[in-house]
Design a protein around this motif. Structure first.
Motif, PDB file in Angstrom:
ATOM      1  N   ARG A  88       0.825  -1.209   0.000  1.00 43.85           N
ATOM      2  CA  ARG A  88       0.000   0.000   0.000  1.00 43.85           C
ATOM      3  C   ARG A  88       0.856   1.254   0.000  1.00 43.85           C
ATOM      4  NH1 ARG A  88      -2.722  -2.982   4.018  1.00 43.85           N
ATOM      5  NH2 ARG A  88      -1.775  -1.684   5.628  1.00 43.85           N
ATOM      6  N   GLY A  89       2.038   1.170   0.573  1.00 43.28           N
ATOM      7  CA  GLY A  89       2.911   2.336   0.646  1.00 43.28           C
ATOM      8  C   GLY A  89       2.558   3.279   1.766  1.00 43.28           C
ATOM      9  N   ASP A  90       1.789   2.789   2.757  1.00 37.77           N
ATOM     10  CA  ASP A  90       1.365   3.682   3.839  1.00 37.77           C
ATOM     11  C   ASP A  90       1.943   3.267   5.181  1.00 37.77           C
ATOM     12  OD1 ASP A  90      -2.003   2.252   4.268  1.00 37.77           O
ATOM     13  OD2 ASP A  90      -0.009   1.374   4.347  1.00 37.77           O
ATOM     14  N   GLY A  91       2.941   2.407   5.174  1.00 40.03           N
ATOM     15  CA  GLY A  91       3.499   1.955   6.442  1.00 40.03           C
ATOM     16  C   GLY A  91       4.979   2.253   6.543  1.00 40.03           C
ATOM     17  N   GLN A 187       8.727  -1.049  -4.631  1.00 38.79           N
ATOM     18  CA  GLN A 187       7.494  -0.717  -3.905  1.00 38.79           C
ATOM     19  C   GLN A 187       6.478  -0.081  -4.826  1.00 38.79           C
ATOM     20  OE1 GLN A 187       6.029   2.441  -2.855  1.00 38.79           O
ATOM     21  NE2 GLN A 187       4.386   1.214  -1.952  1.00 38.79           N
ATOM     22  N   HIS A 188       6.927   0.792  -5.710  1.00 43.09           N
ATOM     23  CA  HIS A 188       6.008   1.403  -6.676  1.00 43.09           C
ATOM     24  C   HIS A 188       5.419   0.341  -7.600  1.00 43.09           C
ATOM     25  CE1 HIS A 188       6.784   5.411  -5.333  1.00 43.09           C
ATOM     26  NE2 HIS A 188       8.047   5.447  -5.750  1.00 43.09           N
ATOM     27  N   TYR A 194      -0.876  -4.465  -7.055  1.00 41.46           N
ATOM     28  CA  TYR A 194      -1.716  -5.141  -6.075  1.00 41.46           C
ATOM     29  C   TYR A 194      -2.431  -4.257  -5.070  1.00 41.46           C
ATOM     30  CZ  TYR A 194       1.669  -8.625  -7.673  1.00 41.46           C
ATOM     31  OH  TYR A 194       2.483  -9.414  -8.442  1.00 41.46           O
ATOM     32  N   ALA A 195      -2.100  -2.990  -4.965  1.00 41.51           N
ATOM     33  CA  ALA A 195      -2.682  -2.173  -3.898  1.00 41.51           C
ATOM     34  C   ALA A 195      -4.201  -2.122  -3.970  1.00 41.51           C
ATOM     35  CB  ALA A 195      -2.093  -0.763  -3.932  1.00 41.51           C
ATOM     36  N   ASP A 196      -4.756  -2.057  -5.189  1.00 42.23           N
ATOM     37  CA  ASP A 196      -6.215  -1.953  -5.307  1.00 42.23           C
ATOM     38  C   ASP A 196      -6.912  -3.295  -5.127  1.00 42.23           C
ATOM     39  OD1 ASP A 196      -5.398  -3.137  -7.653  1.00 42.23           O
ATOM     40  OD2 ASP A 196      -6.704  -1.954  -8.949  1.00 42.23           O
ATOM     41  N   LYS A 197      -6.142  -4.366  -4.895  1.00 39.57           N
ATOM     42  CA  LYS A 197      -6.729  -5.690  -4.691  1.00 39.57           C
ATOM     43  C   LYS A 197      -6.730  -6.086  -3.214  1.00 39.57           C
ATOM     44  CE  LYS A 197      -5.359  -7.261  -9.292  1.00 39.57           C
ATOM     45  NZ  LYS A 197      -4.866  -5.933  -9.723  1.00 39.57           N
ATOM     46  N   GLN A 198      -6.211  -5.230  -2.359  1.00 39.29           N
ATOM     47  CA  GLN A 198      -6.216  -5.525  -0.934  1.00 39.29           C
ATOM     48  C   GLN A 198      -7.583  -5.247  -0.335  1.00 39.29           C
ATOM     49  OE1 GLN A 198      -3.099  -3.512   1.136  1.00 39.29           O
ATOM     50  NE2 GLN A 198      -1.474  -4.656   0.113  1.00 39.29           N
ATOM     51  N   PRO A 199      -7.934  -5.947   0.754  1.00 38.19           N
ATOM     52  CA  PRO A 199      -9.202  -5.664   1.437  1.00 38.19           C
ATOM     53  C   PRO A 199      -9.291  -4.200   1.837  1.00 38.19           C
ATOM     54  CG  PRO A 199      -8.225  -7.687   2.271  1.00 38.19           C
ATOM     55  CD  PRO A 199      -7.194  -7.065   1.370  1.00 38.19           C
ATOM     56  N   GLY A 200     -10.439  -3.597   1.547  1.00 33.43           N
ATOM     57  CA  GLY A 200     -10.648  -2.210   1.902  1.00 33.43           C
ATOM     58  C   GLY A 200     -10.246  -1.231   0.832  1.00 33.43           C
ATOM     59  N   SER A 204     -11.582  -3.128  -4.288  1.00 35.89           N
ATOM     60  CA  SER A 204     -11.202  -4.432  -3.761  1.00 35.89           C
ATOM     61  C   SER A 204     -12.204  -5.500  -4.160  1.00 35.89           C
ATOM     62  CB  SER A 204     -11.113  -4.384  -2.235  1.00 35.89           C
ATOM     63  OG  SER A 204     -10.841  -5.650  -1.712  1.00 35.89           O
ATOM     64  N   PRO A 205     -11.758  -6.603  -4.751  1.00 36.56           N
ATOM     65  CA  PRO A 205     -12.649  -7.707  -5.062  1.00 36.56           C
ATOM     66  C   PRO A 205     -12.986  -8.481  -3.797  1.00 36.56           C
ATOM     67  CG  PRO A 205     -10.408  -8.271  -5.653  1.00 36.56           C
ATOM     68  CD  PRO A 205     -10.387  -6.832  -5.201  1.00 36.56           C
ATOM     69  N   ALA A 206     -13.798  -9.517  -3.929  1.00 34.86           N
ATOM     70  CA  ALA A 206     -14.241 -10.272  -2.765  1.00 34.86           C
ATOM     71  C   ALA A 206     -13.142 -11.155  -2.193  1.00 34.86           C
ATOM     72  CB  ALA A 206     -15.439 -11.150  -3.138  1.00 34.86           C
ATOM     73  N   TRP A 207     -12.135 -11.503  -3.002  1.00 36.74           N
ATOM     74  CA  TRP A 207     -11.079 -12.393  -2.520  1.00 36.74           C
ATOM     75  C   TRP A 207      -9.878 -11.584  -2.049  1.00 36.74           C
ATOM     76  CZ3 TRP A 207      -7.942 -10.719  -6.334  1.00 36.74           C
ATOM     77  CH2 TRP A 207      -8.521 -10.483  -7.571  1.00 36.74           C
ATOM     78  N   PRO A 208      -8.991 -12.208  -1.214  1.00 41.76           N
ATOM     79  CA  PRO A 208      -7.830 -11.473  -0.694  1.00 41.76           C
ATOM     80  C   PRO A 208      -6.915 -10.991  -1.794  1.00 41.76           C
ATOM     81  CG  PRO A 208      -8.183 -13.522   0.502  1.00 41.76           C
ATOM     82  CD  PRO A 208      -9.086 -13.547  -0.698  1.00 41.76           C
ATOM     83  N   TRP A 209      -6.107  -9.961  -1.471  1.00 41.30           N
ATOM     84  CA  TRP A 209      -5.268  -9.338  -2.484  1.00 41.30           C
ATOM     85  C   TRP A 209      -4.282 -10.308  -3.083  1.00 41.30           C
ATOM     86  CZ3 TRP A 209       0.072  -8.559  -2.344  1.00 41.30           C
ATOM     87  CH2 TRP A 209       0.688  -8.869  -1.154  1.00 41.30           C
TER      88      TRP A 209
END
Length: 234
Positions: A88-91, A187-188, A194-200, A204-209
């Protein structure tokens, strides 16, 4: 005991003099290494009767004798995977977290399987064994001070070091094999993938990223790029 992220920060603060005027900002480790004791405990978990049962199941082949004389290695290979916060790049935490310790089991006729010892609340647990000895073979390509990193979405394996990643093998390579990619650039890349496939995430799709691996593996199989690793579970 594993060195926690907070412990690393405390150590870095002590070394860098954080808390004093003009002190430098602590930098989180790229990964949290296993201590020798924890690695030994993971290997011990792969020697239990239950773990050997998984190995035996994986080593069975139709029309071939029951695997006999199974021996389990006395060493293990820590296998890391991407930290979702890094994607996500937010940590400010590590780029990679431990996924499992790979321990090879070998039958008397030479067939091999890899027992996966995964971290658990009360130590380590074994719930699967995969065909072959990929992690052990790939670890021979690692240079000192690096670890093995998996990007399962592309069936990819990297050497992860403080300065970046070096692709060792992938079914769907996104970078040249053997080329060093700085950690910020990598990281970029994974953020875009994958960032848009993570929960939230917004889309985000129904399955995990990490389930994007299914699409990657399917595509690789069509082109014959991926060596099949079958898993045994009880």
């Amino acid at each position: 005991m594993t060195v926690t992220r907070s412990a690393w920060c405390v150590l870095a603060a002590a070394l860098l003099g954080l808390g004093s005027p003009g002190a430098a900002t602590a930098v989180a480790p790229v990964w949290v290494p296993l201590t020798a004791d924890r690695l030994a405990a993971a290997v011990a978990a792969a020697h239990t009767p239950e773990a050997i049962g998984y190995a035996r199941t994986n080593l069975r082949r139709p029309g071939r004798p029951e695997p006999a004389g199974i021996t389990v290695a006395a060493t293990g290979i820590p296998a890391y995977t991407l930290d979702p916060a890094f994607v996500r790049g937010d940590g400010t935490g590590p780029a990679a977290v431990l996924a499992y310790v790979a321990v090879v089991a070998r039958a008397a006729d030479g067939r091999t399987t890899t027992i996966e010892a995964t971290p658990a609340a009360a130590g380590w647990r074994v719930t699967t064994a995969l065909s072959g000895d990929d992690e052990t073979r790939l670890a021979r390509e690692l240079r000192p001070g690096t670890v093995l990193l998996s990007e399962p979405q592309i069936n990819g394996w990297y050497e992860l070091g403080p300065g970046g990643v070096r692709l060792l093998r992938a079914s769907l390579p996104q970078n040249p094999v053997g080329a060093l990619v700085p950690l910020t650039e990598y990281q970029h890349q994974v953020h875009d993938r994958y960032a848009d496939k993570q929960p939230g995430a917004a889309r985000s799709p129904a399955w995990p990223w990490w389930s994007a691996a299914g699409a990657a593996v399917a595509a690789a199989a069509v082109f014959g790029l991926r060596r099949l690793r079958t898993a045994s579970r009880s």
